[in-house]
Scaffold this motif. Structure first.
Motif, PDB file in Angstrom:
ATOM      1  N   PHE A 165      50.432  11.364  61.479  1.00  0.00           N
ATOM      2  CA  PHE A 165      50.792   9.949  61.399  1.00  0.00           C
ATOM      3  C   PHE A 165      51.773   9.579  62.511  1.00  0.00           C
ATOM      4  CE2 PHE A 165      53.557   6.558  59.604  1.00  0.00           C
ATOM      5  CZ  PHE A 165      52.605   5.546  59.559  1.00  0.00           C
ATOM      6  N   LEU A 166      52.767  10.455  62.762  1.00  0.00           N
ATOM      7  CA  LEU A 166      53.701  10.209  63.861  1.00  0.00           C
ATOM      8  C   LEU A 166      52.958  10.120  65.191  1.00  0.00           C
ATOM      9  CD1 LEU A 166      56.810  12.489  63.109  1.00  0.00           C
ATOM     10  CD2 LEU A 166      56.538  10.037  62.688  1.00  0.00           C
ATOM     11  N   ALA A 167      51.965  10.963  65.376  1.00  0.00           N
ATOM     12  CA  ALA A 167      51.185  10.922  66.611  1.00  0.00           C
ATOM     13  C   ALA A 167      50.487   9.577  66.766  1.00  0.00           C
ATOM     14  CB  ALA A 167      50.173  12.057  66.616  1.00  0.00           C
ATOM     15  N   GLY A 168      50.018   9.018  65.651  1.00  0.00           N
ATOM     16  CA  GLY A 168      49.395   7.698  65.699  1.00  0.00           C
ATOM     17  C   GLY A 168      50.377   6.616  66.071  1.00  0.00           C
ATOM     18  N   VAL A 169      51.615   6.724  65.556  1.00  0.00           N
ATOM     19  CA  VAL A 169      52.652   5.751  65.901  1.00  0.00           C
ATOM     20  C   VAL A 169      52.954   5.821  67.398  1.00  0.00           C
ATOM     21  CG1 VAL A 169      55.066   5.101  65.548  1.00  0.00           C
ATOM     22  CG2 VAL A 169      53.661   5.778  63.589  1.00  0.00           C
ATOM     23  N   VAL A 170      53.105   7.031  67.910  1.00  0.00           N
ATOM     24  CA  VAL A 170      53.400   7.210  69.335  1.00  0.00           C
ATOM     25  C   VAL A 170      52.248   6.678  70.192  1.00  0.00           C
ATOM     26  CG1 VAL A 170      53.797   8.919  71.144  1.00  0.00           C
ATOM     27  CG2 VAL A 170      54.924   9.168  68.916  1.00  0.00           C
ATOM     28  N   ALA A 171      51.015   6.941  69.784  1.00  0.00           N
ATOM     29  CA  ALA A 171      49.854   6.503  70.558  1.00  0.00           C
ATOM     30  C   ALA A 171      49.729   4.981  70.605  1.00  0.00           C
ATOM     31  CB  ALA A 171      48.587   7.109  69.963  1.00  0.00           C
ATOM     32  N   SER A 172      50.318   4.287  69.620  1.00  0.00           N
ATOM     33  CA  SER A 172      50.227   2.825  69.583  1.00  0.00           C
ATOM     34  C   SER A 172      51.217   2.145  70.524  1.00  0.00           C
ATOM     35  CB  SER A 172      50.473   2.328  68.153  1.00  0.00           C
ATOM     36  OG  SER A 172      51.844   2.510  67.774  1.00  0.00           O
ATOM     37  N   ARG A 173      52.126   2.929  71.126  1.00  0.00           N
ATOM     38  CA  ARG A 173      53.162   2.365  71.985  1.00  0.00           C
ATOM     39  C   ARG A 173      52.887   2.737  73.452  1.00  0.00           C
ATOM     40  NH1 ARG A 173      55.110  -1.551  69.519  1.00  0.00           N
ATOM     41  NH2 ARG A 173      56.719  -1.569  71.161  1.00  0.00           N
ATOM     42  N   PRO A 174      53.478   1.989  74.385  1.00  0.00           N
ATOM     43  CA  PRO A 174      53.318   2.339  75.799  1.00  0.00           C
ATOM     44  C   PRO A 174      53.842   3.746  76.092  1.00  0.00           C
ATOM     45  CG  PRO A 174      54.231   0.126  75.563  1.00  0.00           C
ATOM     46  CD  PRO A 174      54.235   0.730  74.197  1.00  0.00           C
ATOM     47  N   ALA A 175      53.226   4.405  77.048  1.00  0.00           N
ATOM     48  CA  ALA A 175      53.619   5.786  77.384  1.00  0.00           C
ATOM     49  C   ALA A 175      55.079   5.836  77.800  1.00  0.00           C
ATOM     50  CB  ALA A 175      52.719   6.311  78.506  1.00  0.00           C
ATOM     51  N   LYS A 176      55.771   6.872  77.352  1.00  0.00           N
ATOM     52  CA  LYS A 176      57.158   7.168  77.698  1.00  0.00           C
ATOM     53  C   LYS A 176      58.169   6.160  77.117  1.00  0.00           C
ATOM     54  CE  LYS A 176      55.841  10.693  80.098  1.00  0.00           C
ATOM     55  NZ  LYS A 176      56.051  12.070  79.567  1.00  0.00           N
ATOM     56  N   GLU A 177      57.718   5.204  76.323  1.00  0.00           N
ATOM     57  CA  GLU A 177      58.673   4.278  75.702  1.00  0.00           C
ATOM     58  C   GLU A 177      59.531   5.034  74.688  1.00  0.00           C
ATOM     59  OE1 GLU A 177      58.499  -0.075  73.558  1.00  0.00           O
ATOM     60  OE2 GLU A 177      57.169   1.491  72.789  1.00  0.00           O
ATOM     61  N   GLU A 178      60.812   4.737  74.663  1.00  0.00           N
ATOM     62  CA  GLU A 178      61.698   5.352  73.679  1.00  0.00           C
ATOM     63  C   GLU A 178      61.338   4.850  72.284  1.00  0.00           C
ATOM     64  OE1 GLU A 178      64.275   7.649  74.123  1.00  0.00           O
ATOM     65  OE2 GLU A 178      63.344   7.854  76.112  1.00  0.00           O
ATOM     66  N   ILE A 179      61.165   5.772  71.356  1.00  0.00           N
ATOM     67  CA  ILE A 179      60.792   5.417  69.983  1.00  0.00           C
ATOM     68  C   ILE A 179      61.816   6.011  69.033  1.00  0.00           C
ATOM     69  CG2 ILE A 179      59.034   5.643  68.193  1.00  0.00           C
ATOM     70  CD1 ILE A 179      56.944   5.889  70.390  1.00  0.00           C
ATOM     71  N   HIS A 180      62.443   5.169  68.248  1.00  0.00           N
ATOM     72  CA  HIS A 180      63.425   5.602  67.243  1.00  0.00           C
ATOM     73  C   HIS A 180      62.798   5.442  65.867  1.00  0.00           C
ATOM     74  CE1 HIS A 180      66.807   5.787  70.127  1.00  0.00           C
ATOM     75  NE2 HIS A 180      66.137   4.814  70.736  1.00  0.00           N
ATOM     76  N   ILE A 181      62.835   6.491  65.070  1.00  0.00           N
ATOM     77  CA  ILE A 181      62.198   6.500  63.757  1.00  0.00           C
ATOM     78  C   ILE A 181      63.251   6.793  62.688  1.00  0.00           C
ATOM     79  CG2 ILE A 181      60.516   7.658  62.278  1.00  0.00           C
ATOM     80  CD1 ILE A 181      58.794   8.112  64.729  1.00  0.00           C
ATOM     81  N   ILE A 182      63.357   5.875  61.743  1.00  0.00           N
ATOM     82  CA  ILE A 182      64.293   6.016  60.618  1.00  0.00           C
ATOM     83  C   ILE A 182      63.513   6.556  59.428  1.00  0.00           C
ATOM     84  CG2 ILE A 182      65.863   4.794  59.068  1.00  0.00           C
ATOM     85  CD1 ILE A 182      66.055   2.634  61.311  1.00  0.00           C
ATOM     86  N   LEU A 183      63.997   7.616  58.816  1.00  0.00           N
ATOM     87  CA  LEU A 183      63.300   8.221  57.683  1.00  0.00           C
ATOM     88  C   LEU A 183      64.285   8.970  56.792  1.00  0.00           C
ATOM     89  CD1 LEU A 183      61.282  11.280  59.084  1.00  0.00           C
ATOM     90  CD2 LEU A 183      63.106  10.159  60.310  1.00  0.00           C
ATOM     91  N   ASP A 184      63.816   9.360  55.609  1.00  0.00           N
ATOM     92  CA  ASP A 184      64.704  10.026  54.655  1.00  0.00           C
ATOM     93  C   ASP A 184      64.678  11.533  54.859  1.00  0.00           C
ATOM     94  OD1 ASP A 184      62.386  10.969  53.452  1.00  0.00           O
ATOM     95  OD2 ASP A 184      62.341   9.400  51.938  1.00  0.00           O
ATOM     96  N   ASN A 185      65.325  12.256  53.949  1.00  0.00           N
ATOM     97  CA  ASN A 185      65.537  13.691  54.120  1.00  0.00           C
ATOM     98  C   ASN A 185      64.498  14.552  53.419  1.00  0.00           C
ATOM     99  OD1 ASN A 185      68.446  14.045  55.446  1.00  0.00           O
ATOM    100  ND2 ASN A 185      68.533  12.290  54.064  1.00  0.00           N
ATOM    101  N   LEU A 186      63.285  14.052  53.249  1.00  0.00           N
ATOM    102  CA  LEU A 186      62.232  14.837  52.628  1.00  0.00           C
ATOM    103  C   LEU A 186      61.979  16.106  53.438  1.00  0.00           C
ATOM    104  CD1 LEU A 186      60.217  14.534  50.213  1.00  0.00           C
ATOM    105  CD2 LEU A 186      58.555  13.753  51.912  1.00  0.00           C
TER     106      LEU A 186
END
Length: 356
Positions: free
Chosen positions: A240-261
């Motif tokens: 799923f993370l790979a899909g999120v990254v693929a949806s954005r322009p290459a090399k764009e900084e991506i910050h992901i907020i998530l819990d401690n699972l």
């Protein structure tokens, strides 16, 4: 009759208001009676006739006439001040309040007005009035959880800063998963909503399987990327993370907020981060997933689709969830967070700005 100097003369507004009060079914009987009393006096009906019509004394008629002449409509409200508090009454009230905050001797978890009244030999309404004044509600129970994270302030500041002052030329996503969503079917047809009747579902249901939903909320736009999976594993999370990254322009900084699972901190996730140095994970403090904005959106899809939904299969459930996401994205708006506690300051580690 009474002299002209005693006559009540009403304005059009006062007569209209008094007429409404005299006919209202939702007002107390005493309020409606006072309105009728003033209307009768304004029509020059004698004290005795007014008293007979309203089944009250002429003294009562005189009292409310004078109050109306002194204060007009405001004078028609009751002015009973209640009985004077005695020292014995104050001691009893203190005893009731103290006992309310202790567990009943019969082992039950809380007092009721009648149970406490029997224990003290007083009226249960007296107990209820004292509880009301003190704001005590023994029948209510609120739950809470306290974070035991020693780095709570640092982590919370990091997340809040991403909302309030996100880095320029970067994308910020709130990511979470809703696991084990049941595809529940009904054995009886649903009866639709109709005037005077709520929608009805049959009591019995059939389990058609479960699936999980991954969701990534773009905090800048409010749009959501969603994916349904049969099983909830670290591999699925990385995909799923790979899909999120693929949806954005290459090399764009991506910050992901998530819990401690635990699935968010596996070796496979670390390998993914090693291959994508532009992706940065920001973990909420322990027991503080409420800081993750996507939780608000997940609660919304729970109310709108899942809680009352009827699903014939997991495929049907997946189709309805993804359709909801597509339609949501057409009118999506970002969630605006504000931090208003000026008594505290958070210093964001990735930013020089103080969020307050």
């Amino acid at each position: 009759m009474y002299s002209t100097s005693q006559q009540i003369v009403l304005t059009d507004e006062e007569r209209a208001e008094l007429t409404i009060r005299s006919r209202a079914r939702s007002l107390r009987a005493s309020d409606a009676q006072r309105a009728r009393l003033i209307l009768l006096l304004a029509d020059r009906v004698a004290y005795r006739s007014v008293a007979e019509k309203l089944d009250c004394s002429q003294t009562t008629v005189s009292l409310w006439r004078q109050r109306f002449l002194d204060r007009r409509l405001e004078g028609l409200y009751g002015q009973h001040r209640g009985s004077r508090t005695t020292a014995e009454g104050r001691r009893l009230e203190a005893r009731i309040l103290a006992l309310t905050q202790k567990q009943p001797p019969d082992g039950s978890t809380h007092w009721t007005t009648r149970k406490l009244a029997r224990a003290l030999g007083v009226s249960h309404m007296r107990v209820a009035r004292i509880w009301s004044r003190a704001g005590l509600k023994p029948h209510r129970l609120d739950r809470y959880v306290a974070s035991n994270d020693p780095d709570f302030e640092t982590k919370a500041a990091d997340v809040i800063a991403l909302y309030v002052n996100p880095p320029q030329h970067a994308a910020v996503f709130s990511v979470d998963e809703k696991t084990a969503i049941q595809a529940l079917d009904r054995t009886l047809p649903a009866l639709p909503l109709s005037p005077g009747r709520a929608e009805r579902h049959g009591f019995e249901y059939i389990r058609r399987g479960t699936l999980s939903l991954y969701a990534a909320l773009n905090t800048r736009t409010g749009q959501v990327m969603g994916k349904t999976v049969a099983s909830h594993t670290s591999e699925e999370f990385v995909a799923f993370l790979a899909g999120v990254v693929a949806s954005r322009p290459a090399k764009e900084e991506i910050h992901i907020i998530l819990d401690n699972l635990s699935a968010h901190k596996t070796k496979r996730v670390k390998e993914f981060l090693g291959l994508h140095e532009n992706v940065h994970l920001h973990f909420t403090p322990t027991y503080s997933s409420w800081l993750n904005q996507v939780e608000l959106w997940l609660s919304k899809i729970e109310r709108d689709i899942i809680a009352r939904g009827i699903f014939t299969s997991t495929s049907d459930l997946s189709r309805k969830l993804l359709r909801y996401i597509r339609l949501h994205n057409k009118t999506a708006k970002p969630i605006k967070w504000k931090y208003t506690d000026v008594t505290r300051r958070f210093h964001a580690p990735h930013s020089a700005v103080t969020v307050h």
